[in-house]
Enzyme design. Structure first.
Site, PDB file in Angstrom:
ATOM      1  N   ASP A 113       0.845  -1.193   0.000  1.00  9.05           N
ATOM      2  CA  ASP A 113       0.000   0.000   0.000  1.00  9.05           C
ATOM      3  C   ASP A 113       0.880   1.242   0.000  1.00  9.05           C
ATOM      4  OD1 ASP A 113      -2.673  -1.132   0.116  1.00  9.05           O
ATOM      5  OD2 ASP A 113      -2.134  -1.834   2.124  1.00  9.05           O
ATOM      6  N   ASP A 296      -1.604 -33.596   6.359  1.00  5.36           N
ATOM      7  CA  ASP A 296      -1.745 -32.307   7.046  1.00  5.36           C
ATOM      8  C   ASP A 296      -1.974 -32.531   8.542  1.00  5.36           C
ATOM      9  OD1 ASP A 296      -2.531 -29.861   4.829  1.00  5.36           O
ATOM     10  OD2 ASP A 296      -2.751 -31.932   4.160  1.00  5.36           O
ATOM     11  N   ARG A 341      -8.269 -43.242  -2.316  1.00  5.32           N
ATOM     12  CA  ARG A 341      -6.959 -42.591  -2.277  1.00  5.32           C
ATOM     13  C   ARG A 341      -6.532 -42.308  -0.843  1.00  5.32           C
ATOM     14  NH1 ARG A 341      -7.225 -36.865  -4.670  1.00  5.32           N
ATOM     15  NH2 ARG A 341      -8.409 -38.030  -6.226  1.00  5.32           N
ATOM     16  N   GLN A 343      -2.961 -40.880   1.660  1.00  7.70           N
ATOM     17  CA  GLN A 343      -1.944 -39.834   1.657  1.00  7.70           C
ATOM     18  C   GLN A 343      -0.738 -40.350   2.424  1.00  7.70           C
ATOM     19  OE1 GLN A 343      -3.272 -35.772   2.761  1.00  7.70           O
ATOM     20  NE2 GLN A 343      -2.930 -35.286   0.610  1.00  7.70           N
ATOM     21  N   ARG A 458      -1.588 -37.127  -6.393  1.00  7.90           N
ATOM     22  CA  ARG A 458      -2.448 -36.568  -5.357  1.00  7.90           C
ATOM     23  C   ARG A 458      -2.347 -37.384  -4.066  1.00  7.90           C
ATOM     24  NH1 ARG A 458      -5.694 -32.944  -8.165  1.00  7.90           N
ATOM     25  NH2 ARG A 458      -5.491 -33.220 -10.415  1.00  7.90           N
ATOM     26  N   ASP A 463       1.063 -32.648  -4.852  1.00  7.04           N
ATOM     27  CA  ASP A 463       0.359 -32.341  -6.087  1.00  7.04           C
ATOM     28  C   ASP A 463       0.409 -30.827  -6.332  1.00  7.04           C
ATOM     29  OD1 ASP A 463      -1.178 -32.336  -3.704  1.00  7.04           O
ATOM     30  OD2 ASP A 463      -3.033 -32.319  -4.819  1.00  7.04           O
ATOM     31  N   GLU A 657      -0.153 -20.770   2.942  1.00  2.30           N
ATOM     32  CA  GLU A 657       0.047 -22.216   2.786  1.00  2.30           C
ATOM     33  C   GLU A 657       1.492 -22.558   2.470  1.00  2.30           C
ATOM     34  OE1 GLU A 657      -1.944 -25.711  -0.043  1.00  2.30           O
ATOM     35  OE2 GLU A 657      -1.665 -23.681  -0.822  1.00  2.30           O
TER      36      GLU A 657
END
Length: 823
Positions: A113, A296, A341, A343, A458, A463, A657
């Site tokens: 800004d 996560d 699926r 992880q 994935r 991914d 993230e």
């Protein structure tokens, strides 16, 4: 408002800092010399202070502060004896600050800004008559945030301490994570929370009814959610019971009917036989993600345990056990399109760390751990070491989900560029071709193979990346096999420690000796197929081409976290990894050379160079510290935390993230964007594993590193001035463990218990590979495993917080000279 002997606790969470009814906060009403403000706040005045004295202090009097304490630099240069407080009419000041400072209209005050970065705000001691300047991006953005938080508490006017606006950014961010961000990420699939969870912004179809899928064997869940649907008729919830056998074909058949999958609950029946069903709360990543995700959740659990939120972390383990029991695996997340699926698997370490943090080691706690380890054994045997994920020839595992066709959770145009050549060959529009392919009206083996690899990417959690693109299902990746080695090591150690060496898993009894042998075989296979002696790195192995991949990935460092590298391998690995992956802002995902050239037709991928991610940092710190590379771990932790803190200060409290760690920014154009940056006035969630990395990372820093971080001292400046080692050699032994010992360091000693057992297996000539290769395991070990290069966290630690002054660490005196004079 919290008061202690006339003082306000500026470190309190908003709910306490702004507590009290509006009537109480407005109790003192006097005629002010300012027509804009009609109230004074006498509760902030001590008996010894007259209004004239308060006005003099707020005007900049330099009376020494009581107790000799030093405050951080305020909004003007002059010091005061007592903290200034500002009397803020929220609507008026909010309008003024946004009109003057928010020049790009995003409801944030950032370095981008172009406003004057100065605003005059009335003081509380003068009843709003006098004004003082609040200067700089950081203080103005904090003012905007504090007004938003006060408004949440139902306030229209508020008194805000200058110290609240000028709070040390490290303390402020850590406090916000602990008291606000975790709460913002909590979800619960009860009647109050189901509406937010059912809404899936990733796949919102016009007019679609929310669907709750319930496992075939969970009658209590079916009864409860049927009742919820009946009570919340306005939501038009549809409750569907899943079949007992959840096949890939069934999952494909519900691709057009997205829904949420139920998780664990506290289930009881009262004396009258009525169901008492209480779904367990859990933490989500943030942003558009409102589900409990697989890997996560592991990193979030580390942060939760570090912040004392053990019950939430325990709930998430319970949810994973529920998923394995009812869905056959830990899911990518609890949405219907993730049923085929998984992880990256972290369950054993997650369960053990939560168990270690439980307040009471009762029989019930031990039974809870038993259930979690049973689930981990089941997942290991039926998912990761079974078809299609196990490569029998090497004994290693690959990511290889069983889903069919296009992943339905993607945007409607996501695969258009893939489908376009095939559609052109058939002479039909892309949309029509996708519809034909989705209902199996056409057969295209090349596309089938492409989507197998796409789903595998994935499942890997990475991914997307050019490391895995169009080949992931054929790769025995370093990261997956490190995780499975850790499962094996954890199970061997946990069974010996807690269950006398064996665990009844229903259909079989699992023993610690069995898991030691599995670990030995995997370690030998990893040394044979994944370790590259010439380059000093671990590489993925293509089980189809029978060759190592050439892509250099930071996941090579996961071998240290898993504990499967020998001391000689660790020394070579750390040297090679620091040279390739250490960037200004932390560890980068892969090398620029491995990624290749970027162009309009070959865009960047978010898990490639130049991006850095919290999971890679956290696993690297833990592994480096465990192998004796404390200086390297602390150095990398400082780089990463500086990147987060700088963005937090410059961009209105943002916690995104991911980061570009080469250019040290979260502002970039990449697929899927950057979650966590879209908020108004005040961040309320951060991002799950980023929050965790900050809280865990702080435990690696010495006190002088933390002070330098609070002063935003750039990493390379700090390392130069502090004489901090930039070498990649081991810096300590069990006899000279540097303080502070990071959180979880003691718990991570568990995997080192496996080393002597593996050495004994090697001496006994244990078969290296399960396919009959008779090469002795001992031939793979170039050095004894019980090496002083490994840290034993149980050994006494030095009471000095600075690293030993041997030249390998930080010079304490130099760091003290760097400490900010304003505290």
């Amino acid at each position: 408002m919290a008061e202690t002997h006339g003082k306000v606790d500026i470190h309190a969470p908003p709910s306490e800092y702004y507590r009290g009814s509006l009537a109480q906060r407005s109790a003192g009403i006097n005629r002010s010399r300012s027509r804009n403000y009609q109230r004074t706040y006498p509760q902030f005045k001590t008996q010894a202070q007259e209004p004239q004295q308060l006005e003099a202090e707020e005007a900049g009097a330099t009376t020494p502060r009581a107790g000799g304490g030093v405050r951080r630099r305020g909004s003007i240069d002059d010091k005061t004896a007592h903290p200034r407080r500002f009397l803020v009419d929220i609507a008026t000041i909010e309008k003024a600050i946004l009109e003057q400072e928010d020049t790009n209209g995003d409801y944030q005050i950032t370095v981008e800004d172009s406003g004057p970065k100065m605003l005059k705000v009335p003081t509380a001691g003068s009843g709003g008559f006098r004004t003082m300047e609040i200067r700089g991006t950081y203080m103005l953005s904090n003012l905007l945030q504090e007004m938003a938080l006060a408004k949440d508490c139902g306030m229209r006017q508020v008194v805000i301490d200058e110290d609240r606006l000028n709070e040390n950014p490290v303390n402020r961010l850590s406090r916000m994570i602990r008291t606000t961000f975790w709460n913002g990420l909590v979800r619960c699939m009860d009647e109050a929370g189901i509406q937010k969870i059912c809404a899936d912004p990733k796949n919102a179809k016009p007019g679609a009814r929310p669907i709750i899928y319930v496992p075939h064997g969970d009658q209590a869940a079916f009864e409860y959610y049927t009742g919820v649907a009946r009570d919340l008729k306005q939501l038009q919830i549809k409750v569907v019971r899943l079949p007992e056998d959840i096949t890939p074909q069934y999952v494909k058949s519900i691709n057009d009917e997205f829904g949420i999958l139920t998780l664990a609950a506290d289930v009881r029946y009262d004396a009258g036989g009525r169901l008492e069903y209480k779904p367990l709360a859990f933490v989500v990543p943030g942003g558009r993600f409102n589900e409990q995700y697989g890997w996560d959740s592991y990193f979030e659990a580390l942060g939760l345990v570090a912040d004392g939120r053990v019950q939430l972390a325990k709930n998430m383990v319970d949810n994973f056990v529920y998923e394995i029991r009812h869905y056959g695996k830990i899911l990518n997340a609890n949405r219907s399109y993730y049923l085929t699926r998984s992880q990256p698997p972290f369950l054993t370490d997650m369960a053990l760390k939560v168990y270690d943090a439980l307040p009471a080691r009762s029989a019930a706690s031990l039974e809870w751990l038993r259930d979690a380890l049973r689930a981990a054994v089941s997942e290991y045997l039926t998912v990761w070491t079974a078809e299609p994920r196990l490569d029998a020839a090497t004994g290693l595992s690959c990511y290889h989900p069983t889903g069919i066709g296009m992943p339905p959770e993607t945007e409607s145009t996501h695969f258009d560029h893939i489908m376009a050549p095939y559609a052109a060959r058939l002479g039909v529009p892309v949309a029509e071709y996708k519809a034909l392919y989705a209902r199996d009206a056409i057969s295209e083996p090349e596309l089938d193979a492409y989507f197998v690899h796409d789903r595998a990417v994935r499942e890997s959690g990475h991914d997307t990346t050019y490391r895995l693109e169009r080949r992931c299902a054929s790769l025995a990746t370093v990261d997956l096999n490190c995780l499975l080695y850790r499962y094996e090591a954890d199970l061997a150690a946990a069974l010996d420690t807690h269950f006398a060496g064996s665990l009844d898993c229903g259909d079989h009894v699992s023993t610690s000796d069995e898991w030691r042998r599995r670990a030995a075989r995997r370690r030998a296979a990893m040394d044979r197929f994944l370790w590259n002696e010439a380059k000093g790195l671990y590489f993925d192995y293509d089980v189809v081409l029978r060759e190592q991949s050439a892509y250099e990935s930071v996941t090579a460092l996961w071998a240290l976290w898993a504990g499967c590298a020998s001391p000689a391998q660790a020394a070579r690995l750390v040297s090679a990894a620091c040279l390739r992956f250490e960037a200004r802002g932390g560890l980068v995902s892969g090398t620029e050379e491995s990624r290749g050239r970027i162009s309009l037709l070959r865009p960047n991928r978010q898990w490639d160079f130049p991006f850095g991610w919290a999971p890679h940092q956290m696993l690297a710190w833990s592994g480096l510290y465990a192998y004796g590379f404390a200086d390297v771990a602390r150095r990398l932790a400082y780089r990463w935390l500086f990147t987060i803190t700088q963005a937090f200060v410059d961009f209105n409290g943002v916690v995104p993230e991911k980061f570009d760690v080469v250019n040290m920014t979260h502002r970039f154009d990449v697929e899927y964007g950057n979650v966590g940056v879209d908020f108004k006035m005040v961040p309320r969630e951060g991002f799950g594993w980023m929050n965790a990395s900050y809280q865990v990372g702080l435990t690696y820093l010495t006190s002088h590193m933390r002070r330098a971080l609070g002063a935003l001292t750039p990493p390379d400046v700090f390392f130069t001035r502090a004489n901090w080692s930039t070498a990649s050699s081991a810096s300590h032994t069990p006899a000279s463990t540097p303080c502070p010992v990071p959180v979880f360091a003691a718990a991570d000693a568990r995997r080192l218990q496996l080393h002597s057992a593996l050495e004994a297996l090697a001496a006994a000539g244990c078969t290296a590979n399960p396919d009959g290769d008779k090469q002795p395991l001992a031939s793979y070990f170039d050095l004894p495993l019980a090496s002083p290069g490994y840290l034993d966290p149980r050994s006494p630690a030095s009471p000095d917080e600075s690293v030993a002054s041997s030249g390998s660490g930080c010079d304490s005196a130099a760091c003290e000279r760097m400490a900010p004079t304003s505290g």
